[in-house]
Design a protein around this motif. Structure first.
Motif, PDB file in Angstrom:
ATOM      1  N   GLY A  44       0.810  -1.202   0.000  1.00  0.00           N
ATOM      2  CA  GLY A  44       0.000   0.000   0.000  1.00  0.00           C
ATOM      3  C   GLY A  44       0.850   1.261   0.000  1.00  0.00           C
ATOM      4  O   GLY A  44       2.029   1.257  -0.351  1.00  0.00           O
ATOM      5  N   ARG A  45       0.224   2.365   0.424  1.00  0.00           N
ATOM      6  CA  ARG A  45       0.876   3.676   0.391  1.00  0.00           C
ATOM      7  C   ARG A  45       1.331   4.097   1.779  1.00  0.00           C
ATOM      8  O   ARG A  45       0.626   3.904   2.766  1.00  0.00           O
ATOM      9  CB  ARG A  45      -0.081   4.732  -0.176  1.00  0.00           C
ATOM     10  N   PHE A  46       2.521   4.676   1.832  1.00  0.00           N
ATOM     11  CA  PHE A  46       3.081   5.163   3.085  1.00  0.00           C
ATOM     12  C   PHE A  46       3.441   6.637   2.934  1.00  0.00           C
ATOM     13  O   PHE A  46       3.760   7.113   1.847  1.00  0.00           O
ATOM     14  CB  PHE A  46       4.349   4.384   3.463  1.00  0.00           C
ATOM     15  N   GLY A  47       3.422   7.326   4.074  1.00  0.00           N
ATOM     16  CA  GLY A  47       3.869   8.711   4.086  1.00  0.00           C
ATOM     17  C   GLY A  47       2.948   9.651   3.357  1.00  0.00           C
ATOM     18  O   GLY A  47       3.385  10.672   2.826  1.00  0.00           O
ATOM     19  N   THR A  48       1.649   9.338   3.342  1.00  0.00           N
ATOM     20  CA  THR A  48       0.733  10.163   2.559  1.00  0.00           C
ATOM     21  C   THR A  48       0.420  11.504   3.207  1.00  0.00           C
ATOM     22  O   THR A  48      -0.140  12.376   2.555  1.00  0.00           O
ATOM     23  CB  THR A  48      -0.591   9.420   2.330  1.00  0.00           C
ATOM     24  N   ASP A  49       0.788  11.685   4.470  1.00  0.00           N
ATOM     25  CA  ASP A  49       0.449  12.954   5.110  1.00  0.00           C
ATOM     26  C   ASP A  49       1.680  13.786   5.449  1.00  0.00           C
ATOM     27  O   ASP A  49       1.667  14.607   6.342  1.00  0.00           O
ATOM     28  CB  ASP A  49      -0.375  12.716   6.380  1.00  0.00           C
ATOM     29  N   THR A  50       2.773  13.590   4.697  1.00  0.00           N
ATOM     30  CA  THR A  50       4.007  14.300   5.014  1.00  0.00           C
ATOM     31  C   THR A  50       3.919  15.793   4.709  1.00  0.00           C
ATOM     32  O   THR A  50       4.804  16.551   5.089  1.00  0.00           O
ATOM     33  CB  THR A  50       5.184  13.696   4.232  1.00  0.00           C
ATOM     34  N   HIS A  51       2.863  16.238   4.030  1.00  0.00           N
ATOM     35  CA  HIS A  51       2.751  17.666   3.758  1.00  0.00           C
ATOM     36  C   HIS A  51       2.290  18.434   4.997  1.00  0.00           C
ATOM     37  O   HIS A  51       2.336  19.660   5.024  1.00  0.00           O
ATOM     38  CB  HIS A  51       1.785  17.927   2.591  1.00  0.00           C
ATOM     39  N   HIS A  52       1.882  17.713   6.054  1.00  0.00           N
ATOM     40  CA  HIS A  52       1.418  18.388   7.261  1.00  0.00           C
ATOM     41  C   HIS A  52       2.570  18.637   8.236  1.00  0.00           C
ATOM     42  O   HIS A  52       2.689  19.712   8.802  1.00  0.00           O
ATOM     43  CB  HIS A  52       0.324  17.561   7.945  1.00  0.00           C
ATOM     44  N   THR A  53       3.395  17.647   8.460  1.00  0.00           N
ATOM     45  CA  THR A  53       4.488  17.786   9.414  1.00  0.00           C
ATOM     46  C   THR A  53       5.543  16.755   9.115  1.00  0.00           C
ATOM     47  O   THR A  53       5.252  15.691   8.571  1.00  0.00           O
ATOM     48  CB  THR A  53       3.980  17.621  10.865  1.00  0.00           C
ATOM     49  N   HIS A  54       6.773  17.080   9.491  1.00  0.00           N
ATOM     50  CA  HIS A  54       7.857  16.126   9.278  1.00  0.00           C
ATOM     51  C   HIS A  54       8.071  15.239  10.496  1.00  0.00           C
ATOM     52  O   HIS A  54       8.707  14.198  10.391  1.00  0.00           O
ATOM     53  CB  HIS A  54       9.155  16.860   8.932  1.00  0.00           C
ATOM     54  N   ASN A  55       7.597  15.672  11.660  1.00  0.00           N
ATOM     55  CA  ASN A  55       7.769  14.858  12.851  1.00  0.00           C
ATOM     56  C   ASN A  55       6.809  13.675  12.852  1.00  0.00           C
ATOM     57  O   ASN A  55       5.689  13.767  12.368  1.00  0.00           O
ATOM     58  CB  ASN A  55       7.563  15.700  14.106  1.00  0.00           C
ATOM     59  N   TRP A  56       7.285  12.556  13.370  1.00  0.00           N
ATOM     60  CA  TRP A  56       6.536  11.309  13.452  1.00  0.00           C
ATOM     61  C   TRP A  56       6.196  10.739  12.066  1.00  0.00           C
ATOM     62  O   TRP A  56       5.191  10.076  11.879  1.00  0.00           O
ATOM     63  CB  TRP A  56       5.263  11.471  14.294  1.00  0.00           C
ATOM     64  N   THR A  57       7.038  11.053  11.098  1.00  0.00           N
ATOM     65  CA  THR A  57       6.923  10.478   9.762  1.00  0.00           C
ATOM     66  C   THR A  57       8.262   9.851   9.400  1.00  0.00           C
ATOM     67  O   THR A  57       9.285  10.122  10.047  1.00  0.00           O
ATOM     68  CB  THR A  57       6.545  11.541   8.711  1.00  0.00           C
ATOM     69  N   PRO A  58       8.313   8.972   8.378  1.00  0.00           N
ATOM     70  CA  PRO A  58       9.574   8.311   8.023  1.00  0.00           C
ATOM     71  C   PRO A  58      10.708   9.307   7.799  1.00  0.00           C
ATOM     72  O   PRO A  58      10.562  10.305   7.090  1.00  0.00           O
ATOM     73  CB  PRO A  58       9.223   7.553   6.739  1.00  0.00           C
ATOM     74  N   ALA A  59      11.836   9.020   8.421  1.00  0.00           N
ATOM     75  CA  ALA A  59      13.002   9.902   8.310  1.00  0.00           C
ATOM     76  C   ALA A  59      13.636   9.780   6.931  1.00  0.00           C
ATOM     77  O   ALA A  59      13.539   8.737   6.286  1.00  0.00           O
ATOM     78  CB  ALA A  59      14.019   9.545   9.394  1.00  0.00           C
ATOM     79  N   PRO A  60      14.287  10.829   6.470  1.00  0.00           N
ATOM     80  CA  PRO A  60      14.870  10.798   5.118  1.00  0.00           C
ATOM     81  C   PRO A  60      15.991   9.785   4.944  1.00  0.00           C
ATOM     82  O   PRO A  60      16.280   9.372   3.822  1.00  0.00           O
ATOM     83  CB  PRO A  60      15.387  12.233   4.927  1.00  0.00           C
ATOM     84  N   GLU A  61      16.621   9.352   6.048  1.00  0.00           N
ATOM     85  CA  GLU A  61      17.718   8.381   5.908  1.00  0.00           C
ATOM     86  C   GLU A  61      17.232   6.991   5.524  1.00  0.00           C
ATOM     87  O   GLU A  61      18.010   6.141   5.106  1.00  0.00           O
ATOM     88  CB  GLU A  61      18.515   8.271   7.226  1.00  0.00           C
ATOM     89  N   GLY A  62      15.960   6.740   5.670  1.00  0.00           N
ATOM     90  CA  GLY A  62      15.440   5.413   5.355  1.00  0.00           C
ATOM     91  C   GLY A  62      14.225   5.125   6.195  1.00  0.00           C
ATOM     92  O   GLY A  62      14.155   5.509   7.354  1.00  0.00           O
TER      93      GLY A  62
END
Length: 572
Positions: free
Chosen positions: A463-481
């Protein structure tokens, strides 16, 4: 635009979950890019807002307006009568599958790597982790393997969160050194997992200082978590931390049906006459004339995680977007229909270039397993390993491969055929595991069938992950992986080719990522690369061509029409 309060809430949830700026009341959840896993998230978040809908409602009433008409309202704080969540838990089919797989299982896990606030604080983090450990009974499972496998869900309070949290100071570390630190501590966390003493959770906070967002590694044994569970657990952990950071005692929305109760439901369901009638269906599928990609059989002593090859391919956003939206809508199906059809075509194309002409492809398909098969169950807030694994027969007999690969009319025919097979599989295949592992009258038959003709390929769309990253960067997948998931190096591989696909939201849009894993003694990198290239090229070509699409018999359940009948009517 939405007019009623219910429409406004549902439209907001559609937009939030699918990363859209706004949604109209006649927009379909699935045409906009939703899938079955995200529909569970939609149901859960709607109920938090006091709007009661079921997972089946999302499929039957796909738009905001239609869902709003069928929804009923309940207070967001409505009390639920809890079932008995603690005590012995019967083994579910997927846990039986793990038992039969053999090899060391302590390190078999999933993980998420998140960006977290700079001021996370060890005390607030400990409070939040304790909250989720006490709230979700699957995180307190204990596995006993001798004299036979048994599971027990321990009582609330039995697990002390502080014993499972590690703080690592990375203040001022260069990016390369930080990545090395992440990997080192992830390996140590994996080695601490021990289901025998209910150590299923490891939390590592990488503290980057008071002004820099940190990182949080959440590692959980696979016995207690699956792809859907992360969509429950991560928001719960963030909510619990936020409440603790503001001086409140964390409270979470209750889970209506426990993992233990669900396991008991499965055992009862496996013995019903309706399920037993599926036996012929599954034996016929396993009798399909499949053909392996390798002349060698799997060797559990040789073909283990440490000797596996891997290949990851990413489909750019301008291909992924129509693959998730307009294509499934044109065929009145799901993205899995498209992905599996293109995969089967790629396999058959490789075969014919290696003197292995065979239009039949058997695939072990993974599903989320949270099917609506018993009354009065609600798994939208339940954490656990619910995965279903079942064989599907992708039959491309009489399909013109060259025409299909170039996105000609034969590709439309192939997609409709695959879609119909998947659509007519009862309850998304959950019955296979019930009969294979939980019914003593059918277990031996299906086990013997597997030994004779086990699918050599497995496929899982997460499925889809990280679909709400436009709201906040905290508590979402980190850019390192996004994940440090895996198993023990000596864990046996179960398929000649294992495929995991997922869609990740990026600044340029959604991107499909396909990861292939294989035993290097059976396949080489060139073979997997060739198959993957053909597969993704079909997807690219398909997404850039006009969508023929059309209906299939399962779309018209009130009529007795064949595919030929439908095709003729559509031409008229």
């Amino acid at each position: 635009r939405p007019t009623t309060e219910t429409e406004k809430v549902l439209a907001g949830l559609f937009a939030d979950i699918l990363n859209l700026d706004h949604v109209g009341i006649d927009d379909s959840f699935f045409t906009l890019g939703g899938d079955s896993i995200l529909s569970i998230q939609l149901v859960s978040r709607a109920r938090t807002a006091g709007i009661h809908i079921a997972a089946r409602d999302v499929f039957e009433h796909k738009t905001v307006a239609a869902l709003a008409r069928t929804a009923r309202h309940q207070p967001a704080t409505e009390e639920h009568t809890p079932d008995i969540a603690t005590g012995e838990v019967p083994l579910t089919p997927i846990i039986h599958w793990l038992r039969e797989r053999g090899g060391p299982t302590d390190a078999f896990h999933q993980a998420m790597f998140l960006q977290v606030p700079a001021n996370l604080g060890l005390n607030h983090l400990t409070t939040a982790v304790q909250t989720i450990l006490d709230h979700h009974d699957a995180l307190r499972l204990r596995l006993t393997t001798q004299p036979h496998w048994t599971l027990n869900a321990l009582p609330v309070g039995h697990i002390n969160a502080a014993d499972h949290i590690t703080r690592v100071d990375i203040t001022g570390l260069p990016a390369h050194d930080a990545l090395t630190t992440f990997t080192h501590h992830a390996e140590q966390a994996r080695n601490r997992l021990n289901p025998a003493n209910a150590t299923l959770v490891q939390i590592i906070w990488f503290d980057a200082g008071p002004r820099t967002p940190g990182r949080l590694l959440i590692m959980i044994h696979h016995l207690a978590v699956d792809g859907v569970s992360w969509r429950i657990l991560t928001p719960d952990l963030a909510a619990a931390w936020n409440q603790a950071a503001h001086g409140h005692t964390p409270t979470l929305q209750p889970a209506t049906t426990s993992f233990r109760t669900w396991a008991h439901h499965l055992h009862r369901q496996a013995l019903t006459p309706q399920r037993e009638q599926e036996l012929e269906l599954w034996t016929n599928i396993l009798n399909a004339p499949d053909q392996s990609l390798s002349d060698l059989p799997l060797d559990p002593a040789r073909d283990v995680t440490a000797t596996a090859g891997t290949l990851t391919t990413t489909l750019p956003a301008h291909y992924t977007e129509p693959l998730l939206t307009t294509l499934p809508d044109a065929y009145h199906g799901k993205v899995t229909d498209i992905l599996l059809t293109a995969l089967a075509l790629a396999i058959c194309d490789w075969r014919r270039h290696h003197h292995r002409t065979n239009p039949h492809v058997l695939v072990n398909l993974e599903g989320h397993g949270r099917e609506d098969i018993t009354p009065h169950t609600d798994l939208t807030r339940t954490i656990g390993w619910f995965t279903s694994l079942y064989p599907v027969h992708l039959n491309l007999d009489d399909i013109d491969l060259d025409d299909a690969i170039s996105a000609g009319p034969s590709l439309t025919t192939a997609i409709k055929r695959v879609k119909e097979h998947l659509r007519t599989t009862p309850d998304n295949g959950i019955g296979y595991g019930l009969l294979r592992y939980l019914n003593p009258h059918t277990t031996t038959t299906l086990k013997n069938q597997e030994h004779q003709n086990r699918p050599h390929i497995s496929f899982n769309y997460l499925g889809r992950f990280g679909t709400d990253t436009h709201h906040t960067h905290n508590w979402t997948p980190a850019p390192e992986g996004a994940a440090f998931s895996g198993s023990h190096p000596n864990h046996p591989l179960t398929h000649t080719l294992d495929i995991n696909a997922a869609t990740w939201q990026t600044p340029t849009g959604p991107q499909l990522t396909i990861t292939c894993t294989w035993p290097q003694a059976l396949l080489d990198h060139h073979t997997v690369q060739t198959i993957t290239n053909t597969w993704t090229n079909i997807l690219k070509t398909l997404t850039t061509q006009p969508h023929t699409g059309g209906l299939t018999p399962s779309d018209l359940t009130l009529l007795n029409l064949t595919q030929n009948d439908i095709d003729e009517l559509e031409l008229d």
